[in-house]
Write a protein that holds these residues in place. Structure first.
Motif, mmCIF file in Angstrom:
data_model
loop_
_atom_site.group_PDB
_atom_site.id
_atom_site.type_symbol
_atom_site.label_atom_id
_atom_site.label_comp_id
_atom_site.label_asym_id
_atom_site.label_seq_id
_atom_site.Cartn_x
_atom_site.Cartn_y
_atom_site.Cartn_z
ATOM 1 N N ASN A 107 0.551 -1.644 -0.480
ATOM 2 C CA ASN A 107 0.236 -0.244 0.457
ATOM 3 C C ASN A 107 1.370 1.139 0.041
ATOM 4 O O ASN A 107 0.409 2.289 -0.913
ATOM 5 N N ASN A 108 1.826 0.901 0.784
ATOM 6 C CA ASN A 108 2.784 2.257 0.929
ATOM 7 C C ASN A 108 3.163 2.695 -0.383
ATOM 8 O O ASN A 108 3.856 3.674 -1.530
ATOM 9 N N ALA A 109 4.008 1.724 -1.019
ATOM 10 C CA ALA A 109 4.553 1.470 -1.838
ATOM 11 C C ALA A 109 3.706 2.548 -3.803
ATOM 12 O O ALA A 109 4.086 2.788 -4.610
ATOM 13 N N ALA A 110 2.593 1.693 -3.477
ATOM 14 C CA ALA A 110 1.273 1.480 -4.218
ATOM 15 C C ALA A 110 1.127 3.443 -4.539
ATOM 16 O O ALA A 110 1.269 4.081 -5.405
ATOM 17 N N ALA A 111 1.344 4.089 -2.568
ATOM 18 C CA ALA A 111 1.175 5.743 -3.062
ATOM 19 C C ALA A 111 2.607 6.584 -3.823
ATOM 20 O O ALA A 111 2.472 7.420 -4.181
ATOM 21 N N ILE A 112 4.084 5.699 -3.167
ATOM 22 C CA ILE A 112 5.102 6.375 -3.538
ATOM 23 C C ILE A 112 5.895 6.290 -5.729
ATOM 24 O O ILE A 112 5.173 6.928 -5.950
ATOM 25 N N ILE A 113 4.357 4.570 -6.037
ATOM 26 C CA ILE A 113 4.829 5.038 -7.412
ATOM 27 C C ILE A 113 3.662 5.886 -7.892
ATOM 28 O O ILE A 113 4.280 6.531 -8.948
ATOM 29 N N GLU A 114 2.793 6.341 -7.534
ATOM 30 C CA GLU A 114 1.381 7.183 -8.067
ATOM 31 C C GLU A 114 2.124 8.603 -7.612
ATOM 32 O O GLU A 114 2.202 9.573 -8.419
ATOM 33 N N ASN A 115 2.813 8.797 -6.494
ATOM 34 C CA ASN A 115 3.475 10.178 -6.412
ATOM 35 C C ASN A 115 5.084 10.682 -7.406
ATOM 36 O O ASN A 115 4.309 11.689 -8.084
ATOM 37 N N ALA A 116 5.345 9.580 -7.868
ATOM 38 C CA ALA A 116 6.465 9.662 -8.825
ATOM 39 C C ALA A 116 5.814 9.712 -9.903
ATOM 40 O O ALA A 116 6.263 10.509 -10.948
ATOM 41 N N LYS A 117 4.894 8.726 -10.112
ATOM 42 C CA LYS A 117 4.424 9.185 -11.682
ATOM 43 C C LYS A 117 3.536 10.814 -11.764
ATOM 44 O O LYS A 117 3.783 11.583 -12.844
ATOM 45 N N THR A 118 2.460 10.828 -10.867
ATOM 46 C CA THR A 118 2.236 12.202 -10.980
ATOM 47 C C THR A 118 3.673 13.776 -10.794
ATOM 48 O O THR A 118 3.343 14.491 -11.391
ATOM 49 N N ILE A 119 4.285 13.371 -10.201
ATOM 50 C CA ILE A 119 5.694 13.948 -10.499
ATOM 51 C C ILE A 119 6.481 14.500 -11.957
ATOM 52 O O ILE A 119 6.666 14.837 -12.446
#
Length: 155
Positions: A107-119
């Motif tokens: 779940n934490n990795a999913a948030a990190i992946i999505e943040n990286a994609k947004t950036i």
């Protein structure tokens, strides 16, 4: 889910990583798209009716992963990846606490992946023209400045 591939990430004790691509129609993806499915065990892949019709190449992929557990990486109920977890080194089965811990990590990795994609998306927007999708003047100026600085030091 968007019509794109889903990725399964696998790493081993030596730290090397492998990434596999599977289509959105793959039975594993379909399994995780069901709302109540948050984990897939090797025994389920071997015995569940949903996986009996797998092609040889799909069975080979699953076998090459040497997975004991597959955990979906979901963000806002959208499947963005799958984490493959190998058998424990001590050959004991994974406990409920172990699988709950894995789910928390994912779940934490999913948030990190999505943040990286947004950036990355925002970065791309800042250097491209919205209408033409060509690089804008700022990108041109920064790139030329970098070329000039690098060539000044290389002369």
């Amino acid at each position: 889910m968007k019509e794109q591939n889903v990725y399964i990430a696998k790493s081993n004790e030596s730290g090397s990583e492998e990434t596999y691509k599977i289509s959105p129609t793959h039975p594993i993806v379909k399994w995780f798209e069901q709302e109540d499915k948050d984990i897939l065990l090797k025994t389920q892949i071997e015995n569940h009716i949903m996986f009996k019709g797998l092609w040889k190449v799909e069975k080979d992929l699953i076998e090459s992963l040497q997975s004991e557990i597959l955990v979906p990486i979901k963000y806002r109920d959208e499947l963005i990846g799958i984490m493959s977890v190998a058998q424990r080194a001590d050959d004991n089965p994974y406990s409920t606490e172990d699988t709950n811990f894995l789910k928390t990590i994912v779940n934490n990795a999913a948030a990190i992946i999505e943040n990286a994609k947004t950036i990355e998306f925002i970065k791309q927007q800042s250097i491209t023209d919205e209408l033409t999708k060509f690089y804008n003047h700022r990108y041109f100026r920064d790139t030329v400045g970098t070329w000039i600085r690098e060539s000044a030091y290389n002369s």
